[in-house]
Design a protein around this motif. Structure first.
Motif, PDB file in Angstrom:
ATOM      1  N   ALA A 100       0.865  -1.005   0.034  1.00 38.23           N
ATOM      2  CA  ALA A 100       0.001   0.053  -0.046  1.00 38.23           C
ATOM      3  C   ALA A 100       0.935   1.222  -0.149  1.00 38.23           C
ATOM      4  N   CYS A 101       0.619   2.181  -0.888  1.00 38.85           N
ATOM      5  CA  CYS A 101       1.263   3.443  -1.095  1.00 38.85           C
ATOM      6  C   CYS A 101       0.995   4.193   0.448  1.00 38.85           C
ATOM      7  N   SER A 102      -0.084   3.865   1.201  1.00 37.27           N
ATOM      8  CA  SER A 102      -0.403   4.694   2.389  1.00 37.27           C
ATOM      9  C   SER A 102       0.996   4.589   3.444  1.00 37.27           C
ATOM     10  N   ARG A 103       1.742   3.579   3.423  1.00 47.29           N
ATOM     11  CA  ARG A 103       2.865   3.434   3.976  1.00 47.29           C
ATOM     12  C   ARG A 103       3.936   4.801   4.034  1.00 47.29           C
ATOM     13  N   ALA A 104       3.820   5.222   2.766  1.00 42.47           N
ATOM     14  CA  ALA A 104       4.662   6.472   2.647  1.00 42.47           C
ATOM     15  C   ALA A 104       4.442   7.503   3.595  1.00 42.47           C
ATOM     16  N   VAL A 105       3.282   7.505   4.151  1.00 46.30           N
ATOM     17  CA  VAL A 105       3.003   8.549   5.037  1.00 46.30           C
ATOM     18  C   VAL A 105       3.717   8.597   6.182  1.00 46.30           C
ATOM     19  N   TYR A 106       4.150   7.488   6.769  1.00 47.45           N
ATOM     20  CA  TYR A 106       4.833   7.233   7.932  1.00 47.45           C
ATOM     21  C   TYR A 106       6.124   7.063   7.642  1.00 47.45           C
ATOM     22  N   GLU A 107       6.556   6.291   6.546  1.00 48.54           N
ATOM     23  CA  GLU A 107       8.000   6.078   5.983  1.00 48.54           C
ATOM     24  C   GLU A 107       8.745   6.859   5.382  1.00 48.54           C
ATOM     25  N   LYS A 108       7.710   7.923   4.471  1.00 51.43           N
ATOM     26  CA  LYS A 108       8.251   8.786   3.485  1.00 51.43           C
ATOM     27  C   LYS A 108       8.344   8.503   2.272  1.00 51.43           C
ATOM     28  N   LYS A 109       8.591   7.218   1.891  1.00 51.42           N
ATOM     29  CA  LYS A 109       8.739   6.526   0.580  1.00 51.42           C
ATOM     30  C   LYS A 109       8.358   5.107   0.764  1.00 51.42           C
ATOM     31  N   ALA A 110       7.505   4.452  -0.190  1.00 47.20           N
ATOM     32  CA  ALA A 110       7.448   3.172  -0.175  1.00 47.20           C
ATOM     33  C   ALA A 110       7.443   2.667  -1.470  1.00 47.20           C
ATOM     34  N   VAL A 111       8.084   1.324  -1.676  1.00 42.90           N
ATOM     35  CA  VAL A 111       8.243   0.759  -2.891  1.00 42.90           C
ATOM     36  C   VAL A 111       7.132  -0.547  -2.982  1.00 42.90           C
ATOM     37  N   ILE A 112       6.256  -0.505  -4.064  1.00 42.44           N
ATOM     38  CA  ILE A 112       5.545  -1.506  -3.935  1.00 42.44           C
ATOM     39  C   ILE A 112       5.638  -2.018  -5.384  1.00 42.44           C
ATOM     40  N   GLU A 113       6.047  -3.284  -5.552  1.00 47.00           N
ATOM     41  CA  GLU A 113       6.486  -3.838  -6.754  1.00 47.00           C
ATOM     42  C   GLU A 113       7.418  -3.171  -7.484  1.00 47.00           C
ATOM     43  N   ASN A 114       7.052  -2.476  -8.502  1.00 45.13           N
ATOM     44  CA  ASN A 114       8.078  -1.550  -9.308  1.00 45.13           C
ATOM     45  C   ASN A 114       7.776  -0.194  -9.066  1.00 45.13           C
ATOM     46  N   HIS A 115       6.892   0.049  -8.234  1.00 43.77           N
ATOM     47  CA  HIS A 115       6.450   1.676  -8.090  1.00 43.77           C
ATOM     48  C   HIS A 115       6.926   2.145  -7.201  1.00 43.77           C
ATOM     49  N   THR A 116       7.317   3.434  -7.190  1.00 42.05           N
ATOM     50  CA  THR A 116       8.043   4.248  -5.762  1.00 42.05           C
ATOM     51  C   THR A 116       6.700   5.424  -5.590  1.00 42.05           C
ATOM     52  N   ALA A 117       6.272   5.180  -4.321  1.00 48.00           N
ATOM     53  CA  ALA A 117       5.222   6.516  -3.980  1.00 48.00           C
ATOM     54  C   ALA A 117       6.089   7.036  -2.798  1.00 48.00           C
ATOM     55  N   VAL A 118       6.078   8.477  -3.179  1.00 49.29           N
ATOM     56  CA  VAL A 118       6.736   9.366  -2.210  1.00 49.29           C
ATOM     57  C   VAL A 118       5.948  10.396  -1.429  1.00 49.29           C
ATOM     58  N   LEU A 119       6.248  10.564  -0.169  1.00 47.66           N
ATOM     59  CA  LEU A 119       5.232  11.775   0.583  1.00 47.66           C
ATOM     60  C   LEU A 119       5.560  13.076   0.128  1.00 47.66           C
ATOM     61  N   VAL A 120       4.580  13.768  -0.161  1.00 45.85           N
ATOM     62  CA  VAL A 120       4.766  15.158  -0.721  1.00 45.85           C
ATOM     63  C   VAL A 120       3.793  16.001   0.346  1.00 45.85           C
ATOM     64  N   GLN A 121       4.234  17.248   0.053  1.00 41.66           N
ATOM     65  CA  GLN A 121       3.586  18.429   1.229  1.00 41.66           C
ATOM     66  C   GLN A 121       2.516  19.213   0.431  1.00 41.66           C
ATOM     67  N   ASN A 122       2.972  19.676  -1.040  1.00 38.42           N
ATOM     68  CA  ASN A 122       2.309  20.651  -1.749  1.00 38.42           C
ATOM     69  C   ASN A 122       2.257  20.389  -3.233  1.00 38.42           C
ATOM     70  N   GLU A 123       1.763  21.453  -3.915  1.00 35.85           N
ATOM     71  CA  GLU A 123       1.646  21.185  -5.337  1.00 35.85           C
ATOM     72  C   GLU A 123       2.940  21.204  -6.130  1.00 35.85           C
ATOM     73  N   THR A 124       3.934  21.967  -5.651  1.00 36.23           N
ATOM     74  CA  THR A 124       5.370  22.030  -6.108  1.00 36.23           C
ATOM     75  C   THR A 124       5.831  20.658  -5.989  1.00 36.23           C
ATOM     76  N   GLU A 125       5.886  20.141  -4.907  1.00 37.70           N
ATOM     77  CA  GLU A 125       6.528  18.763  -4.847  1.00 37.70           C
ATOM     78  C   GLU A 125       5.689  17.745  -5.360  1.00 37.70           C
ATOM     79  N   ILE A 126       4.458  17.829  -5.595  1.00 41.19           N
ATOM     80  CA  ILE A 126       3.807  16.854  -6.389  1.00 41.19           C
ATOM     81  C   ILE A 126       4.249  16.907  -7.743  1.00 41.19           C
ATOM     82  N   LYS A 127       4.430  17.835  -8.441  1.00 37.52           N
ATOM     83  CA  LYS A 127       4.721  18.219  -9.783  1.00 37.52           C
ATOM     84  C   LYS A 127       6.381  17.514  -9.924  1.00 37.52           C
ATOM     85  N   ALA A 128       7.150  17.742  -8.864  1.00 37.89           N
ATOM     86  CA  ALA A 128       8.382  17.097  -8.935  1.00 37.89           C
ATOM     87  C   ALA A 128       8.469  15.726  -8.808  1.00 37.89           C
TER      88      ALA A 128
END
Length: 454
Positions: free
Chosen positions: A44-72
């Motif tokens: 689950a990508c929700s793990r990124a909320v408390y681990e800052k980053k989560a890798v599920i299979e070949n996909h990386t989910a990253v915790l962000v704070q705002n629109e600028t970080e989303i776009k990055a």
């Protein structure tokens, strides 16, 4: 072309949806609550909320704070995860698609007005009222099926059968209080083993199996709340793989997006020409055959994969009109091709608009382009969905060709054309509104003479 998609919720089912959509080239933003309650957190990508980053299979989910970080993060081809329980980001950024995957069994504020394509998972939503489509989430033959009118099967509270067990698979809190895991995800346990302590009271395994999911420590839970899952199949790899259920739901979402977005477009197939430069007098080039197949069918057969679009064949030839009707297309009979292509365009447009007055755009293709591929039409539709208000042309950097897709903003100009002038005249008037889809020359070739290879 990638669509920007917002998924509300980042649990294991939502992550299955995210993976399926990302693998189709789309950009994914997910929202979560501040303290996620995902049992199958390894997938689950929700793990990124408390681990800052989560890798599920070949996909990386990253915790962000705002629109600028989303776009990055999106620029790095990663999944952006934002703590945003109310989904307020949808009011600050444009999303082509919004998916409610919170799985709350009720609508927590999702509306059809939230975006051009709104989809919800499971019970609690009515397609056509709360959203454009609901995806069935209950295991069975209809799992993952998009529903365009009505609701999903109501929640029974009983999980699906796996390895001969259903309710026994669940690990539930024995009391209100703080969650203290004892067993670890991936650990093999036996019936009666201590798995966790909640509120100071023990929680025991009801079956033999492998711990497939468990809430993180120090989470406040209530008695009877699901805190874990034991899988009787004893297969360690299942702990770290997105479930078949989540994948199937994700494929249903992808199907619904395609259907909803493309249903706003018409496809007009022009087959009313006089063939004046082709062979003997009165010889119809569109009926000439190659490998036992008439020329006109090369296009019409490929367009059968777009039943969600309003499809219209314009021709004066009985064989072409009958073939189109037999394959679910509407027709416009043009017995006066000498009045020019403008008449054919307008006849096709008129049928499209009468069938669907809310069309966003119409693509015009000619049936003497037998090399044209369905994938090219797909890319043009994708570009139109992503860029409303534009005209999309197949062609090369040196020359625009056919097909041409025109937004509804240009319908009135099409209706005012006269003579043997096509939609290219409208295109030339508004060069700043034209987007080019570079296309292989062999697809753009129209057959005007009998000596041409096709």
């Amino acid at each position: 072309m990638a669509l920007r998609i917002l998924i509300r919720g980042a649990g294991d089912l939502a992550t299955g949806v995210a993976a399926e959509l990302k693998e189709r080239g789309h950009q994914i933003v997910m929202t979560e609550i501040a303290i996620p309650l995902t049992v199958r957190r390894q997938v689950a990508c929700s793990r990124a909320v408390y681990e800052k980053k989560a890798v599920i299979e070949n996909h990386t989910a990253v915790l962000v704070q705002n629109e600028t970080e989303i776009k990055a993060v999106l620029g790095k081809n990663q999944i952006a995860v934002l703590v945003d329980p109310e989904g307020e980001i949808r009011t600050r950024m444009h999303f082509d698609v919004i998916v409610d995957a919170i799985m709350a069994k009720k609508n927590l504020g999702t509306s059809m007005a939230d975006g051009p394509c709104v989809i919800a998972l499971g019970p609690g939503f009515t397609a056509g009222k709360d959203c454009h489509a609901v995806i069935e989430t209950r295991r069975g033959v209809t799992l993952g099926q998009p529903i365009y009118q009505g609701s999903a099967i109501p929640n029974t509270g009983v999980p699906g059968m796996i390895g001969g067990y259903a309710i026994e698979r669940l690990i539930k809190a024995s009391a209100d209080g703080v969650m203290e895991p004892v067993a670890e995800i991936g650990e093999v346990v036996r019936k009666g083993d201590l798995l966790a302590v909640t509120g100071g009271y023990p929680v025991y395994a009801q079956i033999d199996g492998i711990v497939r999911g468990m809430l993180q420590s120090n989470v406040n839970v209530t008695k009877g709340m699901k805190i874990g899952d034991v899988d009787p199949r004893m297969e360690p790899s299942l702990v770290y793989l997105i479930s078949d259920k989540a994948r199937k739901i994700g494929r249903g979402v992808a199907e619904a997006i395609r259907t909803i977005c493309y249903s706003r477009y018409g496809l007009v197939f022009l087959a009313a020409g006089k063939s004046s430069r082709y062979g003997e007098p009165q010889e119809n080039k569109l009926l000439s055959e190659k490998n036992g197949k008439p020329m006109f069918r090369y296009l019409l057969d490929q367009m059968r994969i777009y039943p969600m679009c309003t499809r219209v064949a314009v021709s004066g030839h009985t064989e072409i009109l009958e073939y189109a009707r037999q394959h679910g297309m509407l027709t416009a009979e043009n017995q006066n091709p000498e009045k020019g292509i403008a008449r054919s365009l307008q006849m096709g447009l008129d049928v499209c608009c009468r069938q669907n007055p809310k069309l966003q755009g119409v693509l015009f293709a000619v049936c003497d382009q037998p090399g044209l591929k369905a994938e090219t039409i797909e890319h043009m539709l994708e570009m139109a969905v992503k860029n409303p208000g534009k005209m999309i042309c197949a062609g090369t950097k040196e020359k625009l060709g056919n097909p041409v897709l025109l937004d509804r903003a240009f319908f009135q100009e099409l209706k005012e054309l006269e003579g043997d002038i096509g939609g290219k005249q409208v295109v030339r008037r508004h060069p700043e509104q034209v987007m080019l889809l570079e296309t292989a020359p062999e697809e753009l070739q129209d057959i005007d003479e009998k000596t041409q290879n096709w």
